[in-house]
Scaffold this motif. Structure first.
Motif, PDB file in Angstrom:
ATOM      1  N   TYR A 122      57.819  40.177  57.017  1.00 62.62           N
ATOM      2  CA  TYR A 122      57.870  39.757  55.746  1.00 62.62           C
ATOM      3  C   TYR A 122      59.445  39.916  55.630  1.00 62.62           C
ATOM      4  O   TYR A 122      60.065  41.044  55.970  1.00 62.62           O
ATOM      5  N   SER A 123      60.422  39.085  54.840  1.00 64.29           N
ATOM      6  CA  SER A 123      61.351  40.000  54.141  1.00 64.29           C
ATOM      7  C   SER A 123      60.828  41.187  53.029  1.00 64.29           C
ATOM      8  O   SER A 123      60.325  40.410  52.565  1.00 64.29           O
ATOM      9  N   GLU A 124      62.169  42.079  53.336  1.00 69.51           N
ATOM     10  CA  GLU A 124      62.268  42.932  52.347  1.00 69.51           C
ATOM     11  C   GLU A 124      62.311  42.332  50.966  1.00 69.51           C
ATOM     12  O   GLU A 124      63.915  41.577  51.336  1.00 69.51           O
ATOM     13  N   PRO A 125      62.104  43.113  49.498  1.00 69.03           N
ATOM     14  CA  PRO A 125      62.685  42.235  48.655  1.00 69.03           C
ATOM     15  C   PRO A 125      63.697  42.419  48.492  1.00 69.03           C
ATOM     16  O   PRO A 125      64.263  43.274  48.397  1.00 69.03           O
ATOM     17  N   GLN A 126      64.387  41.640  48.035  1.00 65.91           N
ATOM     18  CA  GLN A 126      65.834  41.189  47.049  1.00 65.91           C
ATOM     19  C   GLN A 126      65.651  41.052  45.978  1.00 65.91           C
ATOM     20  O   GLN A 126      64.574  40.360  44.807  1.00 65.91           O
ATOM     21  N   SER A 127      66.612  41.816  45.447  1.00 60.42           N
ATOM     22  CA  SER A 127      67.061  41.744  43.587  1.00 60.42           C
ATOM     23  C   SER A 127      66.849  40.368  43.121  1.00 60.42           C
ATOM     24  O   SER A 127      68.078  39.389  43.585  1.00 60.42           O
ATOM     25  N   ARG A 128      66.512  39.483  42.210  1.00 61.35           N
ATOM     26  CA  ARG A 128      66.640  38.149  42.142  1.00 61.35           C
ATOM     27  C   ARG A 128      66.174  37.779  40.344  1.00 61.35           C
ATOM     28  O   ARG A 128      65.435  38.492  39.677  1.00 61.35           O
ATOM     29  N   PHE A 129      67.208  36.821  39.462  1.00 61.66           N
ATOM     30  CA  PHE A 129      67.303  37.268  38.606  1.00 61.66           C
ATOM     31  C   PHE A 129      66.070  36.110  37.638  1.00 61.66           C
ATOM     32  O   PHE A 129      65.236  36.591  36.980  1.00 61.66           O
ATOM     33  N   TRP A 130      65.233  35.200  38.626  1.00 59.43           N
ATOM     34  CA  TRP A 130      64.306  34.355  38.537  1.00 59.43           C
ATOM     35  C   TRP A 130      63.605  34.420  39.557  1.00 59.43           C
ATOM     36  O   TRP A 130      64.119  33.587  41.190  1.00 59.43           O
ATOM     37  N   GLY A 131      61.991  33.865  39.870  1.00 55.06           N
ATOM     38  CA  GLY A 131      61.121  33.578  40.660  1.00 55.06           C
ATOM     39  C   GLY A 131      60.933  35.198  41.992  1.00 55.06           C
ATOM     40  O   GLY A 131      61.345  35.867  41.894  1.00 55.06           O
ATOM     41  N   ARG A 132      60.265  35.269  43.315  1.00 56.76           N
ATOM     42  CA  ARG A 132      59.853  36.068  44.219  1.00 56.76           C
ATOM     43  C   ARG A 132      60.349  35.823  45.259  1.00 56.76           C
ATOM     44  O   ARG A 132      59.793  34.498  45.440  1.00 56.76           O
ATOM     45  N   ASP A 133      60.039  36.231  46.248  1.00 54.23           N
ATOM     46  CA  ASP A 133      60.555  35.607  48.119  1.00 54.23           C
ATOM     47  C   ASP A 133      58.332  35.989  48.195  1.00 54.23           C
ATOM     48  O   ASP A 133      57.484  36.828  47.337  1.00 54.23           O
ATOM     49  N   LYS A 134      58.363  35.131  49.173  1.00 55.66           N
ATOM     50  CA  LYS A 134      56.271  35.319  49.238  1.00 55.66           C
ATOM     51  C   LYS A 134      56.529  36.242  50.194  1.00 55.66           C
ATOM     52  O   LYS A 134      56.009  36.085  51.698  1.00 55.66           O
ATOM     53  N   ASN A 135      56.503  37.964  49.796  1.00 53.73           N
ATOM     54  CA  ASN A 135      56.705  38.384  50.357  1.00 53.73           C
ATOM     55  C   ASN A 135      55.265  39.835  49.757  1.00 53.73           C
ATOM     56  O   ASN A 135      55.275  40.951  50.692  1.00 53.73           O
ATOM     57  N   VAL A 136      54.931  38.888  49.090  1.00 55.50           N
ATOM     58  CA  VAL A 136      53.436  40.022  48.333  1.00 55.50           C
ATOM     59  C   VAL A 136      52.222  39.510  49.528  1.00 55.50           C
ATOM     60  O   VAL A 136      51.551  38.256  49.503  1.00 55.50           O
ATOM     61  N   PRO A 137      51.406  39.862  50.804  1.00 58.46           N
ATOM     62  CA  PRO A 137      50.117  39.582  51.526  1.00 58.46           C
ATOM     63  C   PRO A 137      49.131  39.691  50.746  1.00 58.46           C
ATOM     64  O   PRO A 137      49.021  40.117  49.211  1.00 58.46           O
ATOM     65  N   THR A 138      47.890  38.547  50.682  1.00 62.34           N
ATOM     66  CA  THR A 138      46.880  38.467  49.817  1.00 62.34           C
ATOM     67  C   THR A 138      46.102  39.958  49.484  1.00 62.34           C
ATOM     68  O   THR A 138      46.332  40.773  50.305  1.00 62.34           O
ATOM     69  N   ILE A 139      45.610  40.087  48.944  1.00 65.72           N
ATOM     70  CA  ILE A 139      44.655  41.033  49.075  1.00 65.72           C
ATOM     71  C   ILE A 139      43.626  41.437  49.849  1.00 65.72           C
ATOM     72  O   ILE A 139      43.437  42.303  49.973  1.00 65.72           O
ATOM     73  N   GLY A 140      43.261  39.817  49.841  1.00 66.24           N
ATOM     74  CA  GLY A 140      42.132  39.698  51.341  1.00 66.24           C
ATOM     75  C   GLY A 140      43.260  40.809  52.829  1.00 66.24           C
ATOM     76  O   GLY A 140      42.193  40.554  53.519  1.00 66.24           O
ATOM     77  N   VAL A 141      43.908  39.848  52.743  1.00 67.17           N
ATOM     78  CA  VAL A 141      44.558  40.068  54.187  1.00 67.17           C
ATOM     79  C   VAL A 141      45.506  42.093  53.989  1.00 67.17           C
ATOM     80  O   VAL A 141      44.642  42.155  55.101  1.00 67.17           O
ATOM     81  N   ILE A 142      45.391  42.558  52.944  1.00 74.67           N
ATOM     82  CA  ILE A 142      44.902  44.031  53.096  1.00 74.67           C
ATOM     83  C   ILE A 142      44.142  44.724  53.012  1.00 74.67           C
ATOM     84  O   ILE A 142      43.610  45.604  53.322  1.00 74.67           O
ATOM     85  N   ALA A 143      42.641  44.092  52.509  1.00 75.29           N
ATOM     86  CA  ALA A 143      41.749  44.698  52.801  1.00 75.29           C
ATOM     87  C   ALA A 143      41.027  44.461  54.118  1.00 75.29           C
ATOM     88  O   ALA A 143      40.567  45.440  54.597  1.00 75.29           O
ATOM     89  N   VAL A 144      42.041  43.430  54.917  1.00 70.56           N
ATOM     90  CA  VAL A 144      41.472  42.976  56.067  1.00 70.56           C
ATOM     91  C   VAL A 144      42.381  44.700  56.624  1.00 70.56           C
ATOM     92  O   VAL A 144      41.844  44.983  58.051  1.00 70.56           O
ATOM     93  N   VAL A 145      43.389  44.892  57.028  1.00 70.17           N
ATOM     94  CA  VAL A 145      44.185  46.294  57.397  1.00 70.17           C
ATOM     95  C   VAL A 145      43.679  47.592  56.481  1.00 70.17           C
ATOM     96  O   VAL A 145      43.840  47.878  58.545  1.00 70.17           O
TER      97      VAL A 145
END
Length: 390
Positions: free
Chosen positions: A296-319
């Protein structure tokens, strides 16, 4: 000699600049006040829009009729149970998960990564490069405070003593309902459960053994019945108030009302576990999962919304499971977005279509990642939601 009229006119003319100066000065004095009011109005407007957005996310999802849940073929149930037992009966291969991940992702997976935080990060370390949940930049003091409250920072000794550990990550997917895998899931050495996914009332399908409950404040179970005295509570910290919440839970204190305002839904007011059962997930695992493995792309500062760059808890748990255990299996994973009317979870009436409204996670990329793990034999899919091998 000037007349009385001339005298009055001169006096009037002389006084006029003073009056104009006073008017201008008064106008200037009003400007900061007006500016403050405008800022306040804008702030209230933004806050109002944010509240409406949160309400939309939480209350506009379509509900599924659980009485009309999709039919589970009895033959499929038997095959799933037989396959899960077969996975358990195979010889456990030490370090298999780590070795396989390192080969599959080469320099994008760190074999020696610690699963839980054991010390506050220094400025030069990876944890200090990013803000939560990818790191602890500017939060090293809070991390240190939490660690001083936690007497243990690793797996319990009875689990570390095992020469080869089998993990199963139990997801929340509706596909679990009806497969009756509970008895088999209970036989794994480490059972990782996610967020508030319940055990009470569903043990036939999901088992009742919990080794690790991995979640964040808004995802933690509200019921005391979902916590067992020997569970490990692994906290995933996303924002500043998450640190305050975790500290209150460890110390069995009441969270101040003003802190609770910063959570987007109700959070647990207490967790009935001793301090030795709390752990803090190493944020580098999230960072590595997001930016290196999923790319995923690294986090970018923005006024509204967010990038879809945070994995779900499920995928994090698998790793995480690949760092904790030698053999890793999954159950209850898989989003079939082509069937929007099927149940999203095994325990509520949300439809699969609800995943189309979430704005944080890239479900398509995560599904491809899990599919790769299953097809390459790194993990086993016991419920067949990612890739069915039975």
């Amino acid at each position: 000699m000037p007349s009385e009229y001339t005298y009055m006119k001169l006096r009037s003319d002389c006084s006029r600049p003073s009056l104009q100066w006073y008017t201008r000065a008064q106008s200037k004095m009003r400007r900061p006040s007006l500016l403050l009011k405008d800022i306040l109005k804008c702030t209230l407007l933004v806050f109002g829009v944010w509240i409406l957005y949160i309400l939309k996310l939480n209350y506009t999802t379509e509900e599924c009729d659980m009485k009309k849940m999709h039919y589970v073929d009895p033959d499929r149930v038997k095959r799933a149970q037989k396959y899960a037992q077969h996975v358990l009966q195979k010889e456990c291969r030490p370090k298999f998960a780590k070795t396989s991940m390192a080969m599959l992702f080469e320099h994008r997976y760190s074999v020696d990564l610690l699963p839980f935080v054991q010390k506050a990060p220094k400025d030069s370390e990876a944890e200090s490069k990013y803000d939560p949940p990818f790191g602890f930049r500017k939060f090293s003091g809070k991390v240190q405070t939490l660690l001083e409250l936690l007497p243990e920072h690793d797996l319990p000794e009875h689990l570390k003593a095992k020469t080869c550990r089998r993990c199963v990550v139990v997801g929340s997917g509706g596909i679990l309902h009806g497969l009756e895998l509970g008895h088999t899931l209970n036989q794994f050495d480490v059972v990782i459960r996610l967020n508030s996914a319940p055990v009470e009332g569903y043990s036939e399908h999901v088992g009742n053994k919990t080794t690790i409950r991995m979640t964040y404040p808004e995802g933690a179970p509200l019921s005391d019945l979902e916590y067992y005295s020997n569970d490990l509570f692994v906290a995933v910290l996303f924002k500043s108030v998450d640190f305050n919440w975790l500290q209150a839970m460890v110390k069995h204190e009441t969270l101040p009302f003003w802190v609770r305002l910063f959570f987007w839904k109700q959070v647990a007011e207490k967790i009935p576990l001793q301090p030795k059962h709390f752990r803090i997930l190493n944020p580098v695992i999230i960072k590595e999962t997001a930016f290196d493995i999923l790319q995923y792309s690294e986090p970018q500062s923005r006024f509204w919304g967010r990038d879809k760059n945070v994995p779900t808890i499920g995928v994090i748990a698998v790793v995480l499971a690949t760092h904790l255990c030698d053999e890793v299996s999954l159950a209850g994973f898989g989003y079939d977005l082509s069937q929007p009317r099927t149940p999203l979870h095994y325990f509520d009436n949300q439809c699969m279509a609800a995943m189309n409204f979430q704005t944080m996670h890239n479900v398509t990329t995560e599904t491809k990642f899990l599919l790769k793990l299953v097809k390459e034999g790194v993990v086993k899919d016991l419920s067949g939601g990612i890739y069915c091998e039975f």
